[in-house]
Design a protein around this motif. Structure first.
Motif, PDB file in Angstrom:
ATOM      1  N   HIS A  65       0.935   4.565  -2.919  1.00  0.00           N
ATOM      2  CA  HIS A  65       0.966   5.996  -2.495  1.00  0.00           C
ATOM      3  C   HIS A  65       2.206   6.852  -3.194  1.00  0.00           C
ATOM      4  O   HIS A  65       1.922   7.739  -3.720  1.00  0.00           O
ATOM      5  CB  HIS A  65       0.956   6.365  -1.004  1.00  0.00           C
ATOM      6  N   HIS A  81       0.719  -1.158  -0.039  1.00  0.00           N
ATOM      7  CA  HIS A  81       0.055   0.057  -0.152  1.00  0.00           C
ATOM      8  C   HIS A  81       0.802   1.175   0.191  1.00  0.00           C
ATOM      9  O   HIS A  81       0.539   2.308  -0.670  1.00  0.00           O
ATOM     10  CB  HIS A  81      -0.935   0.089   1.178  1.00  0.00           C
ATOM     11  N   SER A 124       0.542   9.630   5.953  1.00  0.00           N
ATOM     12  CA  SER A 124      -0.835   9.144   5.727  1.00  0.00           C
ATOM     13  C   SER A 124      -1.453   8.933   7.193  1.00  0.00           C
ATOM     14  O   SER A 124      -0.807   9.322   8.208  1.00  0.00           O
ATOM     15  CB  SER A 124      -0.985   7.915   5.047  1.00  0.00           C
ATOM     16  N   ASP A 157      -6.491   7.181  -0.231  1.00  0.00           N
ATOM     17  CA  ASP A 157      -6.607   5.880  -0.810  1.00  0.00           C
ATOM     18  C   ASP A 157      -7.185   5.581  -2.016  1.00  0.00           C
ATOM     19  O   ASP A 157      -8.458   6.126  -2.091  1.00  0.00           O
ATOM     20  CB  ASP A 157      -7.054   4.804   0.352  1.00  0.00           C
TER      21      ASP A 157
END
Ligand code: KG4
Ligand code: ZN
Length: 351
Positions: free
Chosen positions: A134, A130, A155, A320
């Protein structure tokens, strides 16, 4: 032939294919998203279903609610992404999904969905980190951006400073020792009665306040490029409680502005110091907090002063989404990094 043998054969053919289109799925936290991305750079379609309203009632993400909502929405998001791209499942070249880090139950929905689609449609399966997603949101925003560069990933769950040496090649320079920047923003917002997730609204409120109204500490860390937001968050919450108890009149906008300035100063100071020390002459921002208006302005001013370019994801790609996962997946595919059907969710996956 087993699924993996078939995938490896397809991979060989894909290495020579001109246009590779990947269907990507993201379900690591509270957004159910699907997208179709071409060659890691172009968004063919991208849809995001935000669960924020469901979690706002509880002041944060409730894992069980997140998993259930992902189950209910994930197939619809995939169908919508295909429809918007005017494509069938058979038309995509590979299926990608986020397999960590994140909430285990939430990740499992995306991983299971991607595995089922990959198996049924005979397509290679690409697992994506993940955080890497980003970072890759920037490749979708800036066509010419290429590694190497320094990247500040901020984040709700992460605050990392990376040296991105090449596609898929990362060296960690610093990270938070406690709370992530987004988490600190959300908790500071909560004490000002701003609903979850408070970061964006605190940012908006701060635009009208005086950032010098409240003096806040700038916590020290052992590592030169590490971050720490927990002490700052506690100092802020205590200061607000104190003023309330003493009936001292204060402006929420001034408090928001003071807190935002303290966080942004810390993020910018260390990121710029690292760029200077390590001679990294290109700076990139990523993650939900990279939407923060002061962080964007401050980093732009500092990079201009240092004479290095700054790249930031466009606002719609800061939070996201699955488009960024589809971008990261392309570079993984190019390196032959595919998975078989034993792929599992890894909630504490590192980059
Ligand atoms: O990247 P993201 O969508 O999810 C994670 O991977 O964690 O980041 C969400 C975080 C939340 O904490 C949210 O409050 C914060 O990013 N955020 C902001 C802003 N927009 C989103 N924080 C400060 N200012 C903003 N404008
Ligand atoms: Zn995220």
């Amino acid at each position: 032939m087993t699924y993996l043998e078939e995938s490896k054969q397809q991979l060989e053919a894909l290495q020579k294919k001109e246009n590779i289109r990947i269907l990507a799925i993201e379900t690591s936290c509270d957004e159910t998203a699907a997208a179709i991305i071409e060659n890691g750079r172009k968004i063919i379609s991208s849809v995001v279903y935000s669960q924020i309203d469901m979690h706002a009632l509880y002041g944060g993400v409730v894992p069980e609610i997140a998993s259930r909502a992902h189950v209910e929405k994930v197939n619809r998001m995939v169908d919508e992404a295909l429809k918007q791209a005017d494509m069938q499942l058979a038309d995509v070249d590979a299926i990608a999904c986020t397999y960590g880090p994140g909430l285990v139950g939430a990740l499992l929905i995306g991983v299971s969905c991607a595995k089922a689609l990959a198996f049924a449609a005979h397509k290679p399966l690409i697992p994506v980190n993940h955080i890497e997603g980003h970072i890759c949101a920037n490749f979708l925003t800036h066509e010419a951006l290429q590694p190497p560069f320094a990247c500040l990933v901020v984040s709700g769950g992460h605050s990392h400073l990376f040296q991105v040496e090449d596609y898929g090649q990362y060296r960690i320079i610093g990270c938070t020792q406690d709370d992530a920047a987004g988490e600190a923003f959300d908790k500071a917002a909560r004490v000002l009665n701003i609903p979850y997730p408070g970061g964006p609204l605190l940012d908006k409120l701060a635009e009208t306040g005086d950032a010098n109204a409240l003096k806040l500490p700038r916590p020290h860390t052992e590592g030169k490029y590490d971050y720490s937001f927990s002490g700052l968050k506690t100092a802020f919450i205590n200061a607000v409680h104190n003023m309330r108890q003493k009936n001292i009149d204060f402006s929420d906008a001034d408090l928001a502005a003071s807190f935002r300035k303290a966080v942004v100063d810390m993020l910018a100071d260390k990121a710029m110091q690292a760029a200077k020390d390590l001679k990294l002459n290109c700076m990139v921002l990523a993650g939900g907090v990279s939407a923060n208006s002061l962080l964007r302005r401050e980093m732009q001013a500092r990079c201009d002063k240092m004479g290095i370019p700054l790249y930031m994801p466009k606002l719609s790609l800061c939070g996201d989404n699955a488009a960024m996962i589809g971008s990261a997946a392309y570079f993984r595919l190019k390196k032959g990094q595919i998975a078989d059907l034993t792929l599992n969710a890894k909630p504490a996956l590192r980059l």
